[in-house]
Write a protein that holds these residues in place. Structure first.
Motif, PDB file in Angstrom:
ATOM      1  N   MET A   1       0.458  -1.429  -0.237  1.00  0.00           N
ATOM      2  CA  MET A   1       0.170   0.000  -0.214  1.00  0.00           C
ATOM      3  C   MET A   1       1.137   1.283  -0.327  1.00  0.00           C
ATOM      4  SD  MET A   1      -2.848  -0.630  -0.227  1.00  0.00           S
ATOM      5  CE  MET A   1      -4.189   0.078  -0.249  1.00  0.00           C
ATOM      6  N   LYS A   2       2.179   1.476   0.562  1.00  0.00           N
ATOM      7  CA  LYS A   2       2.997   2.421   0.965  1.00  0.00           C
ATOM      8  C   LYS A   2       3.243   2.707  -0.796  1.00  0.00           C
ATOM      9  CE  LYS A   2       6.812   4.325   3.201  1.00  0.00           C
ATOM     10  NZ  LYS A   2       8.110   4.528   3.956  1.00  0.00           N
ATOM     11  N   GLY A   3       3.576   1.626  -1.300  1.00  0.00           N
ATOM     12  CA  GLY A   3       4.386   1.955  -2.352  1.00  0.00           C
ATOM     13  C   GLY A   3       3.330   1.909  -3.483  1.00  0.00           C
ATOM     14  N   LEU A   4       2.532   1.488  -3.866  1.00  0.00           N
ATOM     15  CA  LEU A   4       1.199   2.574  -4.505  1.00  0.00           C
ATOM     16  C   LEU A   4       0.809   3.547  -3.715  1.00  0.00           C
ATOM     17  CD1 LEU A   4      -1.304  -0.255  -4.568  1.00  0.00           C
ATOM     18  CD2 LEU A   4       0.455   0.057  -6.478  1.00  0.00           C
ATOM     19  N   ALA A   5       0.810   4.383  -3.030  1.00  0.00           N
ATOM     20  CA  ALA A   5       0.981   5.575  -3.062  1.00  0.00           C
ATOM     21  C   ALA A   5       1.682   6.569  -3.202  1.00  0.00           C
ATOM     22  CB  ALA A   5       0.383   5.608  -1.350  1.00  0.00           C
ATOM     23  N   GLU A   6       2.924   5.694  -2.905  1.00  0.00           N
ATOM     24  CA  GLU A   6       4.229   6.415  -3.528  1.00  0.00           C
ATOM     25  C   GLU A   6       3.983   6.798  -4.859  1.00  0.00           C
ATOM     26  OE1 GLU A   6       7.970   4.696  -1.600  1.00  0.00           O
ATOM     27  OE2 GLU A   6       7.561   5.623  -0.200  1.00  0.00           O
ATOM     28  N   LYS A   7       3.799   5.415  -5.730  1.00  0.00           N
ATOM     29  CA  LYS A   7       3.152   5.465  -7.137  1.00  0.00           C
ATOM     30  C   LYS A   7       2.972   6.593  -7.748  1.00  0.00           C
ATOM     31  CE  LYS A   7       4.520   3.606 -11.360  1.00  0.00           C
ATOM     32  NZ  LYS A   7       5.450   4.371 -12.188  1.00  0.00           N
ATOM     33  N   GLU A   8       1.697   6.290  -7.284  1.00  0.00           N
ATOM     34  CA  GLU A   8       0.433   7.351  -7.399  1.00  0.00           C
ATOM     35  C   GLU A   8       0.629   8.490  -7.191  1.00  0.00           C
ATOM     36  OE1 GLU A   8      -3.972   8.468  -6.003  1.00  0.00           O
ATOM     37  OE2 GLU A   8      -3.036   7.506  -4.950  1.00  0.00           O
ATOM     38  N   ILE A   9       2.062   9.347  -6.527  1.00  0.00           N
ATOM     39  CA  ILE A   9       2.183  10.764  -6.400  1.00  0.00           C
ATOM     40  C   ILE A   9       3.051  11.121  -7.301  1.00  0.00           C
ATOM     41  CG2 ILE A   9       3.741  12.015  -4.979  1.00  0.00           C
ATOM     42  CD1 ILE A   9       2.010  10.987  -2.533  1.00  0.00           C
ATOM     43  N   LYS A  10       3.971  10.162  -7.831  1.00  0.00           N
ATOM     44  CA  LYS A  10       4.643  10.537  -8.702  1.00  0.00           C
ATOM     45  C   LYS A  10       4.223  10.326  -9.999  1.00  0.00           C
ATOM     46  CE  LYS A  10       9.161   8.217  -6.062  1.00  0.00           C
ATOM     47  NZ  LYS A  10       9.990   7.390  -6.370  1.00  0.00           N
ATOM     48  N   THR A  11       3.381   9.218 -10.139  1.00  0.00           N
ATOM     49  CA  THR A  11       2.536   9.490 -11.212  1.00  0.00           C
ATOM     50  C   THR A  11       1.795  10.275 -11.990  1.00  0.00           C
ATOM     51  OG1 THR A  11       2.546   7.264 -11.809  1.00  0.00           O
ATOM     52  CG2 THR A  11       0.999   8.052 -12.901  1.00  0.00           C
ATOM     53  N   ARG A  12       1.190  10.782 -10.867  1.00  0.00           N
ATOM     54  CA  ARG A  12       0.134  12.363 -10.979  1.00  0.00           C
ATOM     55  C   ARG A  12       1.697  13.726 -10.732  1.00  0.00           C
ATOM     56  NH1 ARG A  12      -5.057  13.960  -8.779  1.00  0.00           N
ATOM     57  NH2 ARG A  12      -4.943  15.813  -8.245  1.00  0.00           N
ATOM     58  N   ALA A  13       2.786  13.643 -10.468  1.00  0.00           N
ATOM     59  CA  ALA A  13       3.721  14.834 -10.325  1.00  0.00           C
ATOM     60  C   ALA A  13       3.774  14.643 -12.353  1.00  0.00           C
ATOM     61  CB  ALA A  13       4.704  14.200  -9.388  1.00  0.00           C
ATOM     62  N   ALA A  14       4.264  13.758 -12.536  1.00  0.00           N
ATOM     63  CA  ALA A  14       5.180  13.557 -13.615  1.00  0.00           C
ATOM     64  C   ALA A  14       3.688  14.021 -14.944  1.00  0.00           C
ATOM     65  CB  ALA A  14       4.951  11.568 -14.244  1.00  0.00           C
ATOM     66  N   LEU A  15       2.308  13.399 -14.706  1.00  0.00           N
ATOM     67  CA  LEU A  15       1.117  13.820 -15.266  1.00  0.00           C
ATOM     68  C   LEU A  15       1.267  15.776 -15.182  1.00  0.00           C
ATOM     69  CD1 LEU A  15      -1.428  11.108 -14.397  1.00  0.00           C
ATOM     70  CD2 LEU A  15      -0.491  11.255 -17.073  1.00  0.00           C
ATOM     71  N   GLY A  16       1.331  15.694 -14.381  1.00  0.00           N
ATOM     72  CA  GLY A  16       1.255  17.227 -14.157  1.00  0.00           C
ATOM     73  C   GLY A  16       2.476  18.117 -14.635  1.00  0.00           C
ATOM     74  N   LEU A  17       3.172  17.461 -15.302  1.00  0.00           N
ATOM     75  CA  LEU A  17       4.479  18.074 -15.689  1.00  0.00           C
ATOM     76  C   LEU A  17       4.598  18.269 -16.806  1.00  0.00           C
ATOM     77  CD1 LEU A  17       7.926  17.236 -13.792  1.00  0.00           C
ATOM     78  CD2 LEU A  17       6.949  19.369 -14.035  1.00  0.00           C
ATOM     79  N   HIS A  18       3.855  17.215 -17.316  1.00  0.00           N
ATOM     80  CA  HIS A  18       3.443  16.321 -19.004  1.00  0.00           C
ATOM     81  C   HIS A  18       2.463  16.883 -19.881  1.00  0.00           C
ATOM     82  CE1 HIS A  18       3.215  14.360 -23.105  1.00  0.00           C
ATOM     83  NE2 HIS A  18       1.780  13.975 -22.131  1.00  0.00           N
ATOM     84  N   ALA A  19       1.181  17.681 -18.574  1.00  0.00           N
ATOM     85  CA  ALA A  19       0.145  18.264 -19.455  1.00  0.00           C
ATOM     86  C   ALA A  19       0.888  20.005 -19.761  1.00  0.00           C
ATOM     87  CB  ALA A  19      -0.935  18.415 -18.433  1.00  0.00           C
ATOM     88  N   ASP A  20       1.284  20.176 -18.283  1.00  0.00           N
ATOM     89  CA  ASP A  20       1.918  21.556 -18.456  1.00  0.00           C
ATOM     90  C   ASP A  20       2.634  22.167 -19.453  1.00  0.00           C
ATOM     91  OD1 ASP A  20       2.388  24.659 -17.004  1.00  0.00           O
ATOM     92  OD2 ASP A  20       4.306  23.885 -16.819  1.00  0.00           O
ATOM     93  N   SER A  21       3.656  20.923 -20.013  1.00  0.00           N
ATOM     94  CA  SER A  21       4.476  21.256 -20.957  1.00  0.00           C
ATOM     95  C   SER A  21       3.876  20.766 -22.792  1.00  0.00           C
ATOM     96  CB  SER A  21       5.637  19.402 -21.137  1.00  0.00           C
ATOM     97  OG  SER A  21       6.180  19.616 -22.507  1.00  0.00           O
ATOM     98  N   THR A  22       2.507  19.992 -22.541  1.00  0.00           N
ATOM     99  CA  THR A  22       1.509  20.051 -23.382  1.00  0.00           C
ATOM    100  C   THR A  22       0.798  21.555 -23.773  1.00  0.00           C
ATOM    101  OG1 THR A  22       1.448  17.757 -23.594  1.00  0.00           O
ATOM    102  CG2 THR A  22      -0.022  18.474 -25.152  1.00  0.00           C
ATOM    103  N   ALA A  23       0.336  21.938 -22.460  1.00  0.00           N
ATOM    104  CA  ALA A  23      -0.143  23.326 -22.898  1.00  0.00           C
ATOM    105  C   ALA A  23       0.537  24.063 -23.255  1.00  0.00           C
ATOM    106  CB  ALA A  23      -0.587  23.546 -21.791  1.00  0.00           C
ATOM    107  N   LYS A  24       1.831  24.290 -22.855  1.00  0.00           N
ATOM    108  CA  LYS A  24       3.190  25.687 -23.618  1.00  0.00           C
ATOM    109  C   LYS A  24       3.387  25.288 -24.827  1.00  0.00           C
ATOM    110  CE  LYS A  24       4.596  26.344 -19.367  1.00  0.00           C
ATOM    111  NZ  LYS A  24       5.962  26.127 -18.362  1.00  0.00           N
TER     112      LYS A  24
END
Length: 113
Positions: free
Chosen positions: A11-34
């Protein structure tokens, strides 16, 4: 036969993966929007009169629940007419989205590997 399973590390590993994935998605969305904004601002098809129409095109993104939404829009009141009138020959928003969406989707593949 029985066994004992402690899922706390999982559960701890899954929670960490979710946080990292969400951060990566945010960076990708920001880059794509720009990138979409830059493309639209440099590839518009109308003759600029005041410069306001292409200067106020904006690419943004935001979270809506668990979905990262990318938006590309005009910042002028007459932007809709550039997009929809004259048989759409001055449109830049939808053509930019159509052109760059496949590239954005391919970028997701790198995130979800």
């Amino acid at each position: 036969m029985s066994f004992k399973f402690d899922g706390s590390k999982l559960m701890k590993g899954l929670a960490e993966k979710e946080i990292k994935t969400r951060a990566a998605l945010g960076l990708h969305a920001d880059s794509t929007a720009k990138k979409m904004e830059a493309h639209a601002k440099t590839n518009y098809k109308w003759t600029p009169r005041s410069g306001q129409a292409h200067q106020t095109i904006t690419g943004t993104w935001k979270w809506i629940g668990s979905v990262a939404r990318i938006e590309l829009s005009h910042g002028t009141s007459y932007g809709i007419w550039l997009e929809l009138c004259n048989e759409k020959k001055y449109a830049i928003i939808k053509p930019t989205i159509d052109l760059m969406s496949p590239q954005a989707i391919r970028g997701l593949d790198k995130i979800f590997r």
